[in-house]
Design a protein around this motif. Structure first.
Motif, PDB file in Angstrom:
ATOM      1  N   ASP A  22       0.810  -1.214   0.000  1.00  7.41           N
ATOM      2  CA  ASP A  22       0.000   0.000   0.000  1.00  7.41           C
ATOM      3  C   ASP A  22       0.847   1.270   0.000  1.00  7.41           C
ATOM      4  OD1 ASP A  22      -2.309  -1.552   0.130  1.00  7.41           O
ATOM      5  OD2 ASP A  22      -2.231  -1.635   2.316  1.00  7.41           O
ATOM      6  N   ALA A  23       2.156   1.135  -0.116  1.00 11.42           N
ATOM      7  CA  ALA A  23       3.041   2.295  -0.061  1.00 11.42           C
ATOM      8  C   ALA A  23       2.751   3.237  -1.221  1.00 11.42           C
ATOM      9  CB  ALA A  23       4.499   1.865  -0.097  1.00 11.42           C
ATOM     10  N   VAL A  24       2.797   4.519  -0.931  1.00 13.58           N
ATOM     11  CA  VAL A  24       2.589   5.543  -1.943  1.00 13.58           C
ATOM     12  C   VAL A  24       3.859   5.652  -2.781  1.00 13.58           C
ATOM     13  CG1 VAL A  24       2.202   8.012  -2.283  1.00 13.58           C
ATOM     14  CG2 VAL A  24       1.007   6.805  -0.451  1.00 13.58           C
ATOM     15  N   GLU A  25       3.701   5.676  -4.082  1.00 21.25           N
ATOM     16  CA  GLU A  25       4.846   5.810  -4.985  1.00 21.25           C
ATOM     17  C   GLU A  25       5.038   7.289  -5.319  1.00 21.25           C
ATOM     18  OE1 GLU A  25       6.936   3.458  -6.241  1.00 21.25           O
ATOM     19  OE2 GLU A  25       5.961   1.972  -4.981  1.00 21.25           O
ATOM     20  N   LEU A  26       6.251   7.793  -5.143  1.00 21.10           N
ATOM     21  CA  LEU A  26       6.574   9.166  -5.508  1.00 21.10           C
ATOM     22  C   LEU A  26       7.326   9.182  -6.825  1.00 21.10           C
ATOM     23  CD1 LEU A  26       7.862  10.694  -2.148  1.00 21.10           C
ATOM     24  CD2 LEU A  26       5.595  10.883  -3.146  1.00 21.10           C
ATOM     25  N   GLN A  30       8.834  14.474  -7.332  1.00 21.91           N
ATOM     26  CA  GLN A  30       8.269  14.593  -5.989  1.00 21.91           C
ATOM     27  C   GLN A  30       9.293  14.231  -4.919  1.00 21.91           C
ATOM     28  OE1 GLN A  30       4.997  11.913  -6.649  1.00 21.91           O
ATOM     29  NE2 GLN A  30       3.512  13.586  -6.753  1.00 21.91           N
ATOM     30  N   GLU A  31      10.038  13.180  -5.162  1.00 23.35           N
ATOM     31  CA  GLU A  31      11.054  12.766  -4.199  1.00 23.35           C
ATOM     32  C   GLU A  31      12.149  13.826  -4.078  1.00 23.35           C
ATOM     33  OE1 GLU A  31      14.146   9.123  -3.314  1.00 23.35           O
ATOM     34  OE2 GLU A  31      12.441   8.774  -4.648  1.00 23.35           O
ATOM     35  N   ARG A  32      12.534  14.403  -5.196  1.00 30.18           N
ATOM     36  CA  ARG A  32      13.547  15.463  -5.189  1.00 30.18           C
ATOM     37  C   ARG A  32      13.040  16.680  -4.417  1.00 30.18           C
ATOM     38  NH1 ARG A  32      15.126  14.661  -9.901  1.00 30.18           N
ATOM     39  NH2 ARG A  32      13.489  15.798 -10.983  1.00 30.18           N
ATOM     40  N   GLU A  33      11.777  17.035  -4.610  1.00 32.69           N
ATOM     41  CA  GLU A  33      11.175  18.175  -3.898  1.00 32.69           C
ATOM     42  C   GLU A  33      11.140  17.911  -2.392  1.00 32.69           C
ATOM     43  OE1 GLU A  33       9.536  21.725  -2.904  1.00 32.69           O
ATOM     44  OE2 GLU A  33      10.302  21.183  -4.877  1.00 32.69           O
ATOM     45  N   LEU A  34      10.802  16.681  -2.009  1.00 32.28           N
ATOM     46  CA  LEU A  34      10.777  16.323  -0.591  1.00 32.28           C
ATOM     47  C   LEU A  34      12.174  16.412   0.011  1.00 32.28           C
ATOM     48  CD1 LEU A  34       9.265  15.306   1.896  1.00 32.28           C
ATOM     49  CD2 LEU A  34       9.591  12.978   1.053  1.00 32.28           C
ATOM     50  N   GLY A  65       1.830   7.982   2.998  1.00 32.64           N
ATOM     51  CA  GLY A  65       2.457   9.005   2.182  1.00 32.64           C
ATOM     52  C   GLY A  65       3.855   9.320   2.670  1.00 32.64           C
ATOM     53  N   PRO A  66       4.447  10.379   2.126  1.00 31.90           N
ATOM     54  CA  PRO A  66       5.816  10.731   2.496  1.00 31.90           C
ATOM     55  C   PRO A  66       5.867  11.304   3.911  1.00 31.90           C
ATOM     56  CG  PRO A  66       4.922  12.349   0.983  1.00 31.90           C
ATOM     57  CD  PRO A  66       3.915  11.265   1.091  1.00 31.90           C
ATOM     58  N   ALA A  85       4.934  15.767   7.327  1.00 32.45           N
ATOM     59  CA  ALA A  85       4.276  14.876   6.374  1.00 32.45           C
ATOM     60  C   ALA A  85       3.488  15.697   5.357  1.00 32.45           C
ATOM     61  CB  ALA A  85       3.354  13.909   7.105  1.00 32.45           C
ATOM     62  N   PRO A  86       4.143  16.131   4.289  1.00 34.18           N
ATOM     63  CA  PRO A  86       3.434  16.927   3.278  1.00 34.18           C
ATOM     64  C   PRO A  86       2.516  16.060   2.426  1.00 34.18           C
ATOM     65  CG  PRO A  86       5.660  16.497   2.555  1.00 34.18           C
ATOM     66  CD  PRO A  86       5.543  15.937   3.945  1.00 34.18           C
ATOM     67  N   ASP A  87       1.505  16.688   1.865  1.00 35.64           N
ATOM     68  CA  ASP A  87       0.630  16.001   0.915  1.00 35.64           C
ATOM     69  C   ASP A  87       1.400  15.756  -0.373  1.00 35.64           C
ATOM     70  OD1 ASP A  87      -1.562  16.023   2.620  1.00 35.64           O
ATOM     71  OD2 ASP A  87      -2.243  17.985   1.886  1.00 35.64           O
ATOM     72  N   VAL A  88       1.084  14.664  -1.038  1.00 41.33           N
ATOM     73  CA  VAL A  88       1.743  14.341  -2.304  1.00 41.33           C
ATOM     74  C   VAL A  88       1.477  15.445  -3.328  1.00 41.33           C
ATOM     75  CG1 VAL A  88       1.888  12.665  -4.183  1.00 41.33           C
ATOM     76  CG2 VAL A  88       1.643  11.870  -1.847  1.00 41.33           C
ATOM     77  N   GLU A  89       0.270  16.034  -3.307  1.00 39.44           N
ATOM     78  CA  GLU A  89      -0.065  17.107  -4.240  1.00 39.44           C
ATOM     79  C   GLU A  89       0.807  18.340  -3.998  1.00 39.44           C
ATOM     80  OE1 GLU A  89      -2.671  15.708  -2.268  1.00 39.44           O
ATOM     81  OE2 GLU A  89      -2.995  14.214  -3.826  1.00 39.44           O
ATOM     82  N   ASP A  90       1.152  18.610  -2.714  1.00 37.77           N
ATOM     83  CA  ASP A  90       2.006  19.748  -2.396  1.00 37.77           C
ATOM     84  C   ASP A  90       3.417  19.562  -2.950  1.00 37.77           C
ATOM     85  OD1 ASP A  90      -0.069  20.979  -1.116  1.00 37.77           O
ATOM     86  OD2 ASP A  90       0.573  20.401   0.904  1.00 37.77           O
ATOM     87  N   LEU A  91       3.830  18.315  -3.086  1.00 42.25           N
ATOM     88  CA  LEU A  91       5.153  18.052  -3.654  1.00 42.25           C
ATOM     89  C   LEU A  91       5.185  18.396  -5.137  1.00 42.25           C
ATOM     90  CD1 LEU A  91       6.025  14.676  -1.897  1.00 42.25           C
ATOM     91  CD2 LEU A  91       6.886  16.954  -1.354  1.00 42.25           C
ATOM     92  N   GLU A  92       4.032  18.317  -5.784  1.00 41.36           N
ATOM     93  CA  GLU A  92       3.944  18.678  -7.204  1.00 41.36           C
ATOM     94  C   GLU A  92       4.105  20.180  -7.382  1.00 41.36           C
ATOM     95  OE1 GLU A  92       3.087  16.771 -10.027  1.00 41.36           O
ATOM     96  OE2 GLU A  92       3.168  14.897  -8.922  1.00 41.36           O
TER      97      GLU A  92
END
Length: 127
Positions: A22-26, A30-34, A65-66, A85-92
């Motif tokens: 169930d892990a969220v894929e970045l 997104q991973e670079r932004e995090l 999530g991340p 813990a940012p939202d995945v959408e915020d990483l975009e």
């Protein structure tokens, strides 16, 4: 006897030794932004504190999530940490500087308070 088995767990929990399905894929972006955001928190926290404080971070991505943890080990007193813990959408779209600044200031203040508490006999100037 089942409770003593390290591989037994609650229903719906990923068994030991298996990847979290169930892990969220970045995405790479997104991973670079995090990583950039967390590095910014670490850098800002370090800028508020003397060199004797050690600041570090840890990143993970799970089913929720991340998640990032930034921790400060002061020269005296207990270590302090903050979860981020940012939202995945915020990483975009990019994380707001105000959010990362707030985490950095809070960590620096908490670490300084730990030292003050460990040293003792410091009169607070405000309540």
């Amino acid at each position: 006897m089942n409770g003593n088995n390290p591989y037994a767990g609650a229903p719906g929990v990923t068994p030991a030794g298996e990847p979290d399905r169930d892990a969220v894929e970045l995405s790479a972006t997104q991973e670079r932004e995090l990583r950039t955001a967390v590095a910014g928190i670490v850098s800002r926290t370090e800028s508020y504190l003397p060199d004797s404080y050690v600041v570090g971070s840890e990143l993970s991505v799970g089913s929720n999530g991340p998640q990032a943890t930034v921790a400060v080990n002061p020269p005296a007193g207990h270590p302090v940490s903050a979860g981020f813990a940012p939202d995945v959408e915020d990483l975009e779209t990019g994380l707001a500087d105000t959010d990362t600044e707030e985490v950095a200031k809070g960590l620096a203040a908490s670490a300084a308070l730990q030292v003050m508490d460990a040293v003792g006999e410091i009169t607070p100037t405000a309540k």
